[in-house]
Each structure stands twice: as structure tokens, then as C-alpha cells.
Design a protein around this motif. Structure first.
Motif, mmCIF file in Angstrom:
data_model
loop_
_atom_site.group_PDB
_atom_site.id
_atom_site.type_symbol
_atom_site.label_atom_id
_atom_site.label_comp_id
_atom_site.label_asym_id
_atom_site.label_seq_id
_atom_site.Cartn_x
_atom_site.Cartn_y
_atom_site.Cartn_z
ATOM 1 N N GLY A 1 0.814 -1.222 0.000
ATOM 2 C CA GLY A 1 0.000 0.000 0.000
ATOM 3 C C GLY A 1 0.845 1.268 0.000
ATOM 4 O O GLY A 1 0.553 2.221 -0.738
ATOM 5 N N LEU A 2 1.893 1.290 0.806
ATOM 6 C CA LEU A 2 2.778 2.460 0.844
ATOM 7 C C LEU A 2 3.483 2.646 -0.502
ATOM 8 O O LEU A 2 3.585 3.772 -1.008
ATOM 9 C CB LEU A 2 3.811 2.305 1.968
ATOM 10 N N SER A 3 3.945 1.549 -1.092
ATOM 11 C CA SER A 3 4.615 1.622 -2.397
ATOM 12 C C SER A 3 3.659 2.097 -3.482
ATOM 13 O O SER A 3 4.014 2.934 -4.317
ATOM 14 C CB SER A 3 5.170 0.250 -2.775
ATOM 15 N N LYS A 4 2.453 1.556 -3.475
ATOM 16 C CA LYS A 4 1.455 1.910 -4.487
ATOM 17 C C LYS A 4 1.114 3.400 -4.436
ATOM 18 O O LYS A 4 1.026 4.065 -5.463
ATOM 19 C CB LYS A 4 0.203 1.064 -4.268
ATOM 20 N N ARG A 5 0.959 3.931 -3.234
ATOM 21 C CA ARG A 5 0.642 5.362 -3.097
ATOM 22 C C ARG A 5 1.809 6.245 -3.539
ATOM 23 O O ARG A 5 1.610 7.286 -4.143
ATOM 24 C CB ARG A 5 0.232 5.680 -1.679
ATOM 25 N N ALA A 6 3.023 5.833 -3.228
ATOM 26 C CA ALA A 6 4.192 6.618 -3.645
ATOM 27 C C ALA A 6 4.345 6.596 -5.164
ATOM 28 O O ALA A 6 4.646 7.623 -5.775
ATOM 29 C CB ALA A 6 5.449 6.092 -2.977
ATOM 30 N N LEU A 7 4.139 5.438 -5.786
ATOM 31 C CA LEU A 7 4.218 5.357 -7.248
ATOM 32 C C LEU A 7 3.117 6.179 -7.908
ATOM 33 O O LEU A 7 3.343 6.809 -8.939
ATOM 34 C CB LEU A 7 4.137 3.909 -7.711
ATOM 35 N N ALA A 8 1.925 6.193 -7.308
ATOM 36 C CA ALA A 8 0.837 7.014 -7.845
ATOM 37 C C ALA A 8 1.209 8.495 -7.806
ATOM 38 O O ALA A 8 0.968 9.239 -8.757
ATOM 39 C CB ALA A 8 -0.446 6.757 -7.068
ATOM 40 N N ALA A 9 1.830 8.924 -6.707
ATOM 41 C CA ALA A 9 2.279 10.317 -6.609
ATOM 42 C C ALA A 9 3.379 10.592 -7.631
ATOM 43 O O ALA A 9 3.403 11.648 -8.265
ATOM 44 C CB ALA A 9 2.783 10.614 -5.200
ATOM 45 N N HIS A 10 4.287 9.644 -7.799
ATOM 46 C CA HIS A 10 5.394 9.819 -8.743
ATOM 47 C C HIS A 10 4.889 9.963 -10.180
ATOM 48 O O HIS A 10 5.409 10.767 -10.939
ATOM 49 C CB HIS A 10 6.354 8.637 -8.633
#
Length: 94
Positions: free
Chosen positions: A57-66
Motif C-alpha cells: 500500500g505504501l509503495s502503491k501510493r508513492a508510485l501514484a504520486a510519482h
């Protein structure tokens, strides 16, 4: 190949539980095309949540922001252009 498929590497650091927000927070580093970007990431979850779900979940949100046109808060670390030459003005720590 699409731009989204070129994310080279993700790193999660300092995952911790925030009881005030009832979720997990971390600083996620995205290495993309030779550049480094850092994003604060948060996911609501109970303290006993599975670690794999939290990390995903943390990775997915960071990639979405990126990948977003408006990434919000992020740090962009410039690559070192040239190695340090000569003697530094101050001695380096031992």
C-alpha cells in the motif's frame, strides 16, 4: 515501453505506526531513469495489519504520486555531477 514501466527501484524506509492517524507512514524512495525521488507515504491500517499489505500500500501510493502530474510533496535528489577533487577544506569524520 511506457514511462510507468521504467521505475527501476523502490525503497521503503522507517515504516512506523502513527496512532493519531491510525495508519502506517514511511518515506518511499523511487529510483527512476537515473534520478532519485522521495515521497512521504501513508496508508490507514490497524496496528496488527499484515506487513506485506502495508508495504504494498505504501509503495502503491508513492508510485501514484510519482506518476501524477501534480505529485505534491516530494524531494528530488540531483545526481552528483562530478566527483569531489582535491583536499576538502575540513577533515572528514573518521
Amino acid at each position: 515501453m511506457t514511462d510507468q514501466a521504467t521505475a527501476e527501484k523502490l525503497q521503503l524506509s522507517n515504516i512506523h505506526y502513527n496512532p493519531e492517524r491510525a495508519g502506517f507512514e514511511a518515506l518511499v524512495t523511487v529510483h527512476h531513469r537515473g534520478l532519485t525521488f522521495r515521497y512521504p507515504s501513508y496508508i490507514p491500517a490497524p496496528l496488527h495489519a499484515d506487513f506485506k499489505l502495508i508495504a504494498h500500500g505504501l509503495s502503491k501510493r508513492a508510485l501514484a504520486a510519482h506518476r501524477s502530474n501534480k505529485p505534491g510533496l516530494r524531494a528530488w535528489l540531483r545526481p552528483l555531477v562530478a566527483p569531489m577533487t582535491g583536499t576538502p577544506a575540513m577533515p572528514l569524520a573518521a
